[in-house]
Scaffold this motif. Sequence first.
Motif, PDB file in Angstrom:
ATOM      1  N   UNK A 299       0.833  -1.207   0.000  1.00  8.17           N
ATOM      2  CA  UNK A 299       0.000   0.000   0.000  1.00  8.17           C
ATOM      3  C   UNK A 299       0.863   1.251   0.000  1.00  8.17           C
ATOM      4  N   UNK A 300       1.910   1.251   0.835  1.00  6.34           N
ATOM      5  CA  UNK A 300       2.783   2.416   0.926  1.00  6.34           C
ATOM      6  C   UNK A 300       3.518   2.670  -0.373  1.00  6.34           C
ATOM      7  N   UNK A 301       4.003   1.610  -0.996  1.00  5.27           N
ATOM      8  CA  UNK A 301       4.707   1.754  -2.268  1.00  5.27           C
ATOM      9  C   UNK A 301       3.771   2.274  -3.347  1.00  5.27           C
ATOM     10  N   UNK A 302       2.534   1.785  -3.325  1.00  7.32           N
ATOM     11  CA  UNK A 302       1.559   2.241  -4.310  1.00  7.32           C
ATOM     12  C   UNK A 302       1.239   3.713  -4.158  1.00  7.32           C
ATOM     13  N   UNK A 303       1.116   4.167  -2.929  1.00  6.80           N
ATOM     14  CA  UNK A 303       0.833   5.578  -2.676  1.00  6.80           C
ATOM     15  C   UNK A 303       1.991   6.455  -3.139  1.00  6.80           C
ATOM     16  N   UNK A 304       3.228   6.011  -2.866  1.00 12.10           N
ATOM     17  CA  UNK A 304       4.389   6.789  -3.293  1.00 12.10           C
ATOM     18  C   UNK A 304       4.465   6.868  -4.812  1.00 12.10           C
ATOM     19  N   UNK A 305       4.180   5.748  -5.465  1.00  9.80           N
ATOM     20  CA  UNK A 305       4.216   5.727  -6.931  1.00  9.80           C
ATOM     21  C   UNK A 305       3.155   6.647  -7.507  1.00  9.80           C
ATOM     22  N   UNK A 306       1.968   6.629  -6.916  1.00 14.44           N
ATOM     23  CA  UNK A 306       0.887   7.500  -7.391  1.00 14.44           C
ATOM     24  C   UNK A 306       1.253   8.966  -7.215  1.00 14.44           C
ATOM     25  N   UNK A 307       1.879   9.292  -6.075  1.00 17.72           N
ATOM     26  CA  UNK A 307       2.289  10.669  -5.818  1.00 17.72           C
ATOM     27  C   UNK A 307       3.348  11.110  -6.825  1.00 17.72           C
ATOM     28  N   UNK A 308       4.279  10.211  -7.133  1.00 22.28           N
ATOM     29  CA  UNK A 308       5.334  10.540  -8.095  1.00 22.28           C
ATOM     30  C   UNK A 308       4.746  10.792  -9.481  1.00 22.28           C
ATOM     31  N   UNK A 309       3.770   9.971  -9.869  1.00 25.69           N
ATOM     32  CA  UNK A 309       3.123  10.144 -11.174  1.00 25.69           C
ATOM     33  C   UNK A 309       2.360  11.471 -11.211  1.00 25.69           C
ATOM     34  N   UNK A 310       1.650  11.771 -10.117  1.00 22.43           N
ATOM     35  CA  UNK A 310       0.896  13.025 -10.047  1.00 22.43           C
ATOM     36  C   UNK A 310       1.835  14.225 -10.135  1.00 22.43           C
TER      37      UNK A 310
ATOM     38  N   UNK B 197       4.310  16.334  -3.437  1.00 27.76           N
ATOM     39  CA  UNK B 197       5.243  15.696  -2.517  1.00 27.76           C
ATOM     40  C   UNK B 197       6.451  16.594  -2.293  1.00 27.76           C
ATOM     41  N   UNK B 198       7.256  16.314  -1.247  1.00 25.98           N
ATOM     42  CA  UNK B 198       8.453  17.120  -1.000  1.00 25.98           C
ATOM     43  C   UNK B 198       9.442  17.101  -2.168  1.00 25.98           C
ATOM     44  N   UNK B 199       9.382  16.060  -2.994  1.00 24.80           N
ATOM     45  CA  UNK B 199      10.310  15.962  -4.116  1.00 24.80           C
ATOM     46  C   UNK B 199       9.871  16.702  -5.371  1.00 24.80           C
ATOM     47  N   UNK B 200       8.785  17.468  -5.276  1.00 20.53           N
ATOM     48  CA  UNK B 200       8.261  18.143  -6.463  1.00 20.53           C
ATOM     49  C   UNK B 200       9.272  19.138  -7.036  1.00 20.53           C
ATOM     50  N   UNK B 201       9.980  19.849  -6.169  1.00 20.19           N
ATOM     51  CA  UNK B 201      10.942  20.848  -6.639  1.00 20.19           C
ATOM     52  C   UNK B 201      12.040  20.228  -7.481  1.00 20.19           C
ATOM     53  N   UNK B 202      12.586  19.106  -7.014  1.00 26.01           N
ATOM     54  CA  UNK B 202      13.635  18.417  -7.764  1.00 26.01           C
ATOM     55  C   UNK B 202      13.098  17.891  -9.088  1.00 26.01           C
ATOM     56  N   UNK B 203      11.882  17.359  -9.072  1.00 27.77           N
ATOM     57  CA  UNK B 203      11.282  16.846 -10.311  1.00 27.77           C
ATOM     58  C   UNK B 203      11.044  17.981 -11.307  1.00 27.77           C
ATOM     59  N   UNK B 204      10.614  19.134 -10.804  1.00 20.26           N
ATOM     60  CA  UNK B 204      10.409  20.284 -11.683  1.00 20.26           C
ATOM     61  C   UNK B 204      11.725  20.694 -12.337  1.00 20.26           C
ATOM     62  N   UNK B 205      12.782  20.780 -11.551  1.00 21.96           N
ATOM     63  CA  UNK B 205      14.084  21.171 -12.091  1.00 21.96           C
ATOM     64  C   UNK B 205      14.578  20.157 -13.114  1.00 21.96           C
ATOM     65  N   UNK B 206      14.436  18.879 -12.809  1.00 23.37           N
ATOM     66  CA  UNK B 206      14.883  17.846 -13.753  1.00 23.37           C
ATOM     67  C   UNK B 206      14.189  17.990 -15.101  1.00 23.37           C
ATOM     68  N   UNK B 207      12.868  18.088 -15.065  1.00 26.40           N
ATOM     69  CA  UNK B 207      12.132  18.170 -16.324  1.00 26.40           C
ATOM     70  C   UNK B 207      12.383  19.495 -17.038  1.00 26.40           C
ATOM     71  N   UNK B 208      12.488  20.562 -16.283  1.00 28.49           N
ATOM     72  CA  UNK B 208      12.720  21.886 -16.890  1.00 28.49           C
ATOM     73  C   UNK B 208      14.053  21.912 -17.628  1.00 28.49           C
TER      74      UNK B 208
END
Length: 211
Positions: free
Chosen positions: A35-46, A74-85
Motif C-alpha cells: 500500500x505504501x509503495x503504491x501511494x508513493x508511486x501514485x504521488x510521483x506520477x501526479x 510531494x516534498x520531491x516536487x521541486x527536484x522533479x520540476x528542475x529535472x524536467x525543466x
Amino acid sequence: IKNCATLLHADGVLESAELSDAVKEIALPDVFTANGAGEEESAAVADSNLVKECIASGKLGDDLAAMVDLDKVSPGFGAEFIRQLLDSKPNLVLDAEVGWLQKDQYAALLCKLLYSEEPSSDMVKAEVDALLAIQTAFNKVSFPRAANGQALIEKTFMKLYEEDVVPQEGIIAWKDDLSESPGKMDAIVQLSQFVNWLEEEDDDEDDEDDE
C-alpha cells in the motif's frame, strides 16, 4: 498475531489506520508495504504530470507559482520540476546570466517549494535533491564556464542563494551529502570557494548565537 490481524483486516473489522506501526510491520508486512509503495508511486506520477503541465503552460513568475498547491505535491516536487525543466530547456544551463532563476521566471515557484529560513530535515532533503538535479544537468554539458572563466554552476548556486531559493543550510547539506551522483566531485571543486564562504558565514552566526 499475524493470522488474527490478517482476518480482522480482511473482514474490515480492523482498518489500516487502527494498526500501530509495530503491528503493521510484524503482522501484515506485505499488505502495508504494498500500500505504501503504491501511494508513493501514485504521488510521483501526479507530481510528474503536474510538472509537465506547468512547463507546457508557458507561465512564469507568480502565475507559475500559483499553479502549485503545496498541500497537493510531494516534498520531491521541486527536484522533479528542475529535472524536467532543464531536460526540456537545456540552454538554460548555458545562460551565463542565470536568468531562469529570476523571480519573474522560475524562481518564484522554486522559492515557494524549497525556501525556509529555518528548514526542517525534510525541507533540507528536498533542497539537496533539487541541487543534485541541477548538478546532474551541468554534468551532462561538462560543466561550462562563462567568458570570464567562472564556472556556471557556481553562478547558479550563488543565484539560488541570492534569490532566496535555497538557503545556506541546503547548500552545505548538498556538499556534505555522501550519496553517489554524477559530477559531484567536479561540482564540489568548482563550488569550493562559495561553499567555504557559506560555511564561514554559518560559523559566524553560530558564534553570535552563543554570545
